[in-house]
Design a protein around this motif. Structure first.
Motif, PDB file in Angstrom:
ATOM      1  N   UNK A 114      31.161  41.082  33.775  1.00 49.36           N
ATOM      2  CA  UNK A 114      30.008  40.896  34.640  1.00 49.36           C
ATOM      3  C   UNK A 114      30.354  40.350  36.013  1.00 49.36           C
ATOM      4  N   UNK A 115      31.441  39.631  36.133  1.00 49.78           N
ATOM      5  CA  UNK A 115      31.779  38.996  37.406  1.00 49.78           C
ATOM      6  C   UNK A 115      33.045  39.592  37.993  1.00 49.78           C
ATOM      7  N   UNK A 116      34.016  39.835  37.156  1.00 49.76           N
ATOM      8  CA  UNK A 116      35.256  40.395  37.656  1.00 49.76           C
ATOM      9  C   UNK A 116      36.453  39.523  37.353  1.00 49.76           C
ATOM     10  N   UNK A 117      37.499  39.831  37.988  1.00 51.44           N
ATOM     11  CA  UNK A 117      38.772  39.186  37.736  1.00 51.44           C
ATOM     12  C   UNK A 117      38.919  37.909  38.569  1.00 51.44           C
ATOM     13  N   UNK A 118      39.963  37.166  38.263  1.00 49.16           N
ATOM     14  CA  UNK A 118      40.259  35.970  39.055  1.00 49.16           C
ATOM     15  C   UNK A 118      40.639  36.395  40.472  1.00 49.16           C
ATOM     16  N   UNK A 119      40.315  35.541  41.437  1.00 45.81           N
ATOM     17  CA  UNK A 119      40.645  35.825  42.834  1.00 45.81           C
ATOM     18  C   UNK A 119      41.700  34.823  43.302  1.00 45.81           C
ATOM     19  N   UNK A 132      42.683  40.205  43.638  1.00 41.50           N
ATOM     20  CA  UNK A 132      41.951  40.012  42.383  1.00 41.50           C
ATOM     21  C   UNK A 132      42.801  40.552  41.238  1.00 41.50           C
ATOM     22  N   UNK A 133      42.899  39.766  40.166  1.00 41.76           N
ATOM     23  CA  UNK A 133      43.717  40.172  39.029  1.00 41.76           C
ATOM     24  C   UNK A 133      43.267  39.458  37.766  1.00 41.76           C
ATOM     25  N   UNK A 134      43.601  40.034  36.624  1.00 39.06           N
ATOM     26  CA  UNK A 134      43.390  39.323  35.365  1.00 39.06           C
ATOM     27  C   UNK A 134      44.712  38.779  34.843  1.00 39.06           C
ATOM     28  N   UNK A 135      45.789  39.036  35.564  1.00 42.43           N
ATOM     29  CA  UNK A 135      47.120  38.538  35.193  1.00 42.43           C
ATOM     30  C   UNK A 135      47.586  37.533  36.242  1.00 42.43           C
TER      31      UNK A 135
END
Length: 173
Positions: A114-119, A132-135
């Protein structure tokens, strides 16, 4: 059935065991409610705002008790408006709006979907960079840390996801 002295101690009410219920604070009454619910070793536990009125230590104790109950095989349904609490204790979250389910997922899934990945934001060579990434950890490991400044990592919260969901649902309904 569990031992009553064990449960009273676990909810931190040993000193108050002889007090009348109406002499207890709101937070202490919440603890009595949970103690009573745990007494019969239930398979399913339904709790409505169980930590309202508790100080941080009391909340932590209740979270530990709920975690122990889950470890013992109890299914815990918890209603709360405290999204920080939900994020700490829930393995699955169901969001209701006007009596219907509008989302169901693990907390991290709701945040990501709903919001997205870490920035990640940093400065290097006089410029500001954003990624922006999830890793997060593996991406940061690729950065020349000795050459950058003002590195910040912003992860979406469950509250961000909830607000996004409510705004999306509100405009679609």
């Amino acid at each position: 059935m569990r031992d009553i002295d064990e449960i009273v101690a676990a909810v931190g009410l040993t000193e108050k065991v002889d007090d009348r219920l109406n002499a207890l604070s709101g937070g202490q009454r919440r603890r009595v409610d949970l103690a009573a619910a745990l007494l019969t070793s239930p398979q399913i536990l339904l709790l409505d705002e169980p930590t309202t009125g508790l100080d941080p230590v009391g909340k932590s104790q209740i979270h530990e008790l709920l975690g122990a109950a889950v470890d013992d095989g109890v299914t815990v349904f918890l209603t709360t408006h405290d999204l920080n609490e939900a994020e700490k204790v829930a393995t699955r979250i169901i969001v209701l709006k006007e009596g219907r389910i509008i989302a169901e997922a693990a907390p991290w899934q709701l945040r990501e979907q709903l919001v997205g990945k870490a920035q990640i934001t940093w400065q290097c060579d006089g410029r500001t960079h954003v990624h922006a990434t999830d890793a997060v950890e593996s991406f940061v490991a690729t950065l020349p840390l000795e050459e950058i400044s003002n590195l910040t990592i912003t992860r979406p919260t469950l509250e961000d996801a909830y607000l996004s969901l409510m705004n999306t649902e509100g405009s679609a309904a």
